[in-house]
Motif scaffolding. Structure first.
Motif, PDB file in Angstrom:
ATOM      1  N   UNK A 140       0.684  -1.484  -0.143  1.00 37.07           N
ATOM      2  CA  UNK A 140       0.229   0.347   0.130  1.00 37.07           C
ATOM      3  C   UNK A 140       0.588   0.998   0.105  1.00 37.07           C
ATOM      4  N   UNK A 141       1.575   1.169   0.738  1.00 37.61           N
ATOM      5  CA  UNK A 141       2.826   2.648   1.004  1.00 37.61           C
ATOM      6  C   UNK A 141       3.367   3.086  -0.119  1.00 37.61           C
ATOM      7  N   UNK A 142       4.667   1.491  -0.146  1.00 35.98           N
ATOM      8  CA  UNK A 142       5.710   1.432  -1.552  1.00 35.98           C
ATOM      9  C   UNK A 142       5.423   1.881  -2.454  1.00 35.98           C
ATOM     10  N   UNK A 143       3.963   1.061  -2.891  1.00 39.95           N
ATOM     11  CA  UNK A 143       3.671   0.751  -4.842  1.00 39.95           C
ATOM     12  C   UNK A 143       2.229   1.802  -4.706  1.00 39.95           C
ATOM     13  N   UNK A 144       0.912   1.653  -4.198  1.00 32.80           N
ATOM     14  CA  UNK A 144      -0.028   2.123  -4.206  1.00 32.80           C
ATOM     15  C   UNK A 144      -0.243   3.783  -3.731  1.00 32.80           C
ATOM     16  N   UNK A 145      -0.073   4.253  -3.069  1.00 37.41           N
ATOM     17  CA  UNK A 145       0.943   5.619  -2.356  1.00 37.41           C
ATOM     18  C   UNK A 145       2.135   6.211  -3.221  1.00 37.41           C
ATOM     19  N   UNK A 146       3.398   5.448  -2.857  1.00 41.26           N
ATOM     20  CA  UNK A 146       5.203   6.205  -3.141  1.00 41.26           C
ATOM     21  C   UNK A 146       4.924   6.172  -4.713  1.00 41.26           C
ATOM     22  N   UNK A 147       5.025   4.628  -5.777  1.00 38.89           N
ATOM     23  CA  UNK A 147       5.218   4.414  -6.927  1.00 38.89           C
ATOM     24  C   UNK A 147       4.108   5.173  -7.308  1.00 38.89           C
ATOM     25  N   UNK A 148       2.343   5.064  -6.650  1.00 34.43           N
ATOM     26  CA  UNK A 148       1.510   5.720  -7.385  1.00 34.43           C
ATOM     27  C   UNK A 148       1.917   6.995  -7.899  1.00 34.43           C
ATOM     28  N   UNK A 149       1.723   7.547  -6.888  1.00 38.86           N
ATOM     29  CA  UNK A 149       1.958   9.351  -6.830  1.00 38.86           C
ATOM     30  C   UNK A 149       3.234   9.915  -7.530  1.00 38.86           C
ATOM     31  N   UNK A 150       4.146   9.251  -8.062  1.00 40.11           N
ATOM     32  CA  UNK A 150       5.270   9.317  -9.066  1.00 40.11           C
ATOM     33  C   UNK A 150       5.184   9.588  -9.968  1.00 40.11           C
ATOM     34  N   UNK A 151       4.159   8.024 -10.929  1.00 45.10           N
ATOM     35  CA  UNK A 151       4.331   7.019 -11.920  1.00 45.10           C
ATOM     36  C   UNK A 151       3.894   8.818 -12.475  1.00 45.10           C
ATOM     37  N   UNK A 152       3.521   9.406 -12.309  1.00 47.51           N
ATOM     38  CA  UNK A 152       2.625  10.477 -13.757  1.00 47.51           C
ATOM     39  C   UNK A 152       3.862  11.831 -13.198  1.00 47.51           C
TER      40      UNK A 152
END
Length: 216
Positions: A140-152
């Motif tokens: 949740x933290x490293x993929x959904x939140x951090x990776x997801x936020x940085x993805x765009x």
């Protein structure tokens, strides 16, 4: 909308940090005769609360980015990629470990893993943290939140690199390449399926297999 997005993301990170530091508070309040038990069961309690809180937040998630707004692959494919990810992450883990040993001269064993193995050997119930609660929170933290936020912001590669390094550093171990390579696989699975359950399945299975292999 942006405030709501930040609200959910921040809450997930807050619960993750609480799960990490609350055991220290519990340990400080526990009598000296129960220090070990307070550390073990306090950590289990903290991680359980953290994981449940994130699961509930995810059900009403207001996080909005390219990954969350894109339709998830069907449930069968989520499970398929979660299973495919198991040998993939184990292979990447093996290659990364080989590079660390041969090229970087690092020891074979991870201090973090060895410490966990010693705890699980004495307190098997601690396995629930390693196999289930820990992976749930980390995805949740490293993929959904951090990776997801940085993805765009940085694109998939940049997001994967930054989130992978953060994931590795949070393990407080010298095996940066090892943990980063695993994180890359988890990010790939999330990006491929648009469903956080896929890397979660792989992460849970991998941790469980590593524990089982060391105790067989």
């Amino acid at each position: 909308m942006k405030k709501l997005t930040r609200h959910t993301s921040v809450l997930m990170i807050v619960f993750y940090l609480i799960a990490q530091f609350l055991p220290a508070v519990i340990l400080a309040l526990a009598p000296k005769s129960l220090q070990t038990e307070a550390a073990i069961y306090g950590t289990i309690f903290s991680f359980f609360i953290g994981a449940i809180a994130m699961l509930l937040l995810n059900r009403k998630s207001t996080i909005r980015n390219s990954l969350t707004l894109a339709p998830s692959v069907p449930r069968k494919k989520v499970i398929y990629w979660g299973i495919i990810g198991i040998p993939l992450v184990l292979l990447v883990q093996y290659l990364a470990n080989l590079i660390e040993i041969v090229v970087l001269g690092l020891p074979i064993a991870s201090e973090n893993t060895q410490s966990i193995l010693l705890i699980v050997d004495k307190y098997p119930i601690y396995l629930i943290i390693v196999s289930i609660l820990g992976p749930i929170m980390e995805e949740f933290v490293f993929r959904k939140v951090i990776f997801g936020f940085l993805y765009d912001l940085t694109g998939p590669i940049g997001a994967a690199v930054i989130s992978a390094l953060l994931f590795a550093f949070m393990h407080l171990d010298g095996h940066i390449l090892l943990y980063s390579s695993m994180a890359f696989v988890f990010s790939f699975l999330y990006s491929k399926t648009k469903n956080i359950a896929a890397p979660m399945i792989t992460h849970i299975a991998m941790n469980t297999l590593v524990m089982l292999v060391n105790f067989i």
